[in-house]
Every structure is written in structure tokens, then in C-alpha cells.
Design an enzyme around this catalytic site. Structure first.
Site, PDB file in Angstrom:
ATOM      1  N   HIS A   1       5.702  -0.734   1.924  1.00  0.00           N
ATOM      2  CA  HIS A   1       6.522  -0.481   3.115  1.00  0.00           C
ATOM      3  C   HIS A   1       7.732   0.368   2.719  1.00  0.00           C
ATOM      4  O   HIS A   1       8.392   0.062   1.712  1.00  0.00           O
ATOM      5  CB  HIS A   1       6.976  -1.824   3.711  1.00  0.00           C
ATOM      6  CG  HIS A   1       7.791  -1.650   4.956  1.00  0.00           C
ATOM      7  ND1 HIS A   1       7.221  -1.357   6.180  1.00  0.00           N
ATOM      8  CD2 HIS A   1       9.127  -1.682   5.157  1.00  0.00           C
ATOM      9  CE1 HIS A   1       8.181  -1.232   7.078  1.00  0.00           C
ATOM     10  NE2 HIS A   1       9.339  -1.434   6.492  1.00  0.00           N
TER      11      HIS A   1
ATOM     12  N   THR B   1      -0.831   9.995   0.261  1.00  0.00           N
ATOM     13  CA  THR B   1      -0.184  10.336  -1.017  1.00  0.00           C
ATOM     14  C   THR B   1      -0.071   9.116  -1.927  1.00  0.00           C
ATOM     15  O   THR B   1      -0.122   9.248  -3.149  1.00  0.00           O
ATOM     16  CB  THR B   1       1.213  10.984  -0.837  1.00  0.00           C
ATOM     17  OG1 THR B   1       2.113  10.043  -0.271  1.00  0.00           O
ATOM     18  CG2 THR B   1       1.140  12.229   0.021  1.00  0.00           C
TER      19      THR B   1
HETATM   20  C1  GAR Z   1       4.184   5.471   3.258  1.00  0.00           C
HETATM   21  O1  GAR Z   1       5.532   5.837   3.286  1.00  0.00           O
HETATM   22  C2  GAR Z   1       4.036   3.973   3.456  1.00  0.00           C
HETATM   23  O2  GAR Z   1       5.053   3.227   2.843  1.00  0.00           O
HETATM   24  C3  GAR Z   1       4.099   3.872   4.947  1.00  0.00           C
HETATM   25  O3  GAR Z   1       3.346   4.960   5.409  1.00  0.00           O
HETATM   26  C4  GAR Z   1       3.444   6.028   4.478  1.00  0.00           C
HETATM   27  C5  GAR Z   1       2.050   6.471   4.123  1.00  0.00           C
HETATM   28  O4  GAR Z   1       2.109   7.636   3.351  1.00  0.00           O
HETATM   29  N1  GAR Z   1       3.575   2.645   5.423  1.00  0.00           N
HETATM   30  C6  GAR Z   1       4.038   2.015   6.495  1.00  0.00           C
HETATM   31  O5  GAR Z   1       4.940   2.444   7.183  1.00  0.00           O
HETATM   32  C7  GAR Z   1       3.352   0.696   6.793  1.00  0.00           C
HETATM   33  N2  GAR Z   1       3.962   0.059   7.909  1.00  0.00           N
HETATM   34  P1  GAR Z   1       0.853   8.134   2.546  1.00  0.00           P
HETATM   35  O6  GAR Z   1      -0.318   8.154   3.543  1.00  0.00           O
HETATM   36  O7  GAR Z   1       1.196   9.518   2.109  1.00  0.00           O
HETATM   37  O8  GAR Z   1       0.605   7.186   1.422  1.00  0.00           O
END
Ligand code: GAR
Length: 202
Positions: free
Chosen positions: A111, A13
Site C-alpha cells: 500500500h 512495476t
Molecule cells: C502501487 O503504488 C501500489 O502500492 C498501489 O498501486 C500501485 C500499483 O503500481 N496499490 C494500492 O493502491 C492498493 N490499494 P504497479 O502496478 O506499478 O505495481
């Protein structure tokens, strides 16, 4: 226009927000490619839907990081596409030497917590269990220390009494979509300097 690449392992996302913000002119960058360590990542599908090159690179034997030979393939893929800035967006691997050296000071991560509180994984649950009243998200430069590089920008959200980790994650995510674009614009503009740990806009 500078070239960015997004590295994503999952749903994508944040990638989607980056794509949309490039399309609507808010984010001034060219998305050269999306690279994933997961061939089934929704992020790759999102890239293809927008005619952006989607690259899967087999992550090899380790779960949380890439062995140097494999990481070198990521470096090569990024160099082949003249990438200026690498944006980790839910890329669930610790970045090590070959990539850090090849793109020194040119890798960002997002993060879902207000660093230095709650580095690592499952952080929305940890924030709730700790009882903090605010959490949020952080965009930072990637360094050898995990979730500890200089902070480009952050946004705070309230933690409410009836939150679950999922509800809190969703509230934080909406801010992630907004601040990642803000941070990428700052870094690509070059209008900042780093003093110690501080990223100061110039
Ligand atoms: C997001 O919340 C990002 O901040 C987190 O993973 C999610 C990915 O969502 N990242 C971490 O935790 C990194 N350690 P997305 O695939 O929908 O962008």
C-alpha cells in the site's frame, strides 16, 4: 523453493521488481503465475515477456470486489499451481471470504502510504493535502478489514513542498520495489510470529 503468485490489475512495476529480484537472486521464491482481473493489464504482458504464466480471470459484475463464485476461480487457479503465498501488487479489488479463507495468513498487500494513515485510494493526493512531511509504503497481511492487517514492513519517504501526487507516488514506488521483496523473503522464511497486530521476527 516456495511458490508465490502476484495478483495485479494494472501497470505492474511492483511485479517487475519481483521478477527482477527473483532473477538476480535477491528474492528467494518461484513466481508460479501472475493473475489479473484486467485482460489488458501491462502486468500480464510483463509476465509473458519473462516466460511466466499470465492468467486473466474475468472479474464478473462488481467493481470493487469479486462475487464468491468468481473469487473461487481465483482460489482454484492458485491451488492448481501450488501457490504458498499470494502477493497483491496493485490488485484493485477488496479480498473477501473464499480467498481469505483458502489462503489465511498467506496473502500480502503493498500500500502506498504509512498505514494506518491514508488507507484506501488516491492516497498520495490525500497525504499531500493533509500536509504530512513523511509518507511511504507498507507491506501488510491481508485480512477482512481493508488495509488493516498486521504490518510486515514499512519505508518512509520525505514529502517535499513542491511535490505533486505523481512525483510523490514515484518516490514512494521506488521504496515499494525494495520493501516488497524484503517482506516476501521474511514471510517465506517463516521466521516471524504474530502477536496481536505485531509481526515480530524470530
Ligand atoms: C502501487 O503504488 C501500489 O502500492 C498501489 O498501486 C500501485 C500499483 O503500481 N496499490 C494500492 O493502491 C492498493 N490499494 P504497479 O502496478 O506499478 O505495481
Amino acid at each position: 523453493m516456495k511458490n508465490i503468485a502476484v495478483l495485479a490489475s494494472g501497470r505492474g512495476t511492483n511485479l517487475q521488481a519481483i521478477i527482477e529480484n527473483i532473477e538476480n537472486g535477491t528474492l528467494k521464491a518461484n513466481l508460479a503465475c501472475v493473475i489479473s482481473d484486467n485482460k489488458d493489464a501491462k502486468a500480464l504482458e510483463r509476465a509473458r515477456q519473462h516466460n511466466i504464466e499470465a492468467v486473466y480471470i474475468d472479474p464478473g459484475p462488481k467493481k470493487t470486489w469479486l462475487i464468491p463464485e468468481v473469487e473461487q476461480k481465483y482460489v482454484q487457479a492458485l491451488k492448481d499451481r501450488n501457490v504458498d503465498l499470494v502477493c497483491l501488487a496493485g490488485f484493485m479489488r477488496i479480498i473477501k471470504t473464499p480467498l481469505l479463507e483458502a489462503f489465511k495468513g498467506r496473502i500480502l498487500n503493498i500500500h502506498p502510504a504509512l498505514l494506518p494513515s491514508f488507507p484506501g485510494l488516491d492516497v498520495q493526493r490525500k497525504a499531500l493535502e493533509y500536509g504530512v512531511k513523511f509518507s511511504g509504503c507498507t507491506v501488510h497481511f491481508v485480512t477482512a478489514d481493508v488495509d488493516a492487517g498486521p504490518i510486515v514492513t514499512q519505508a518512509a519517504v520525505r514529502v517535499l513542498d513542491d511535490d505533486t501526487p505523481e512525483i510523490l507516488a514515484e518516490r514512494i514506488l521506488k521504496e515499494e520495489w525494495r520493501i516488497y521483496t524484503e517482506a516476501i523473503n521474511i514471510v517465506l522464511s517463516g521466521k516471524y510470529r504474530i502477536e496481536g497486530r505485531r509481526v515480530i521476527r524470530t
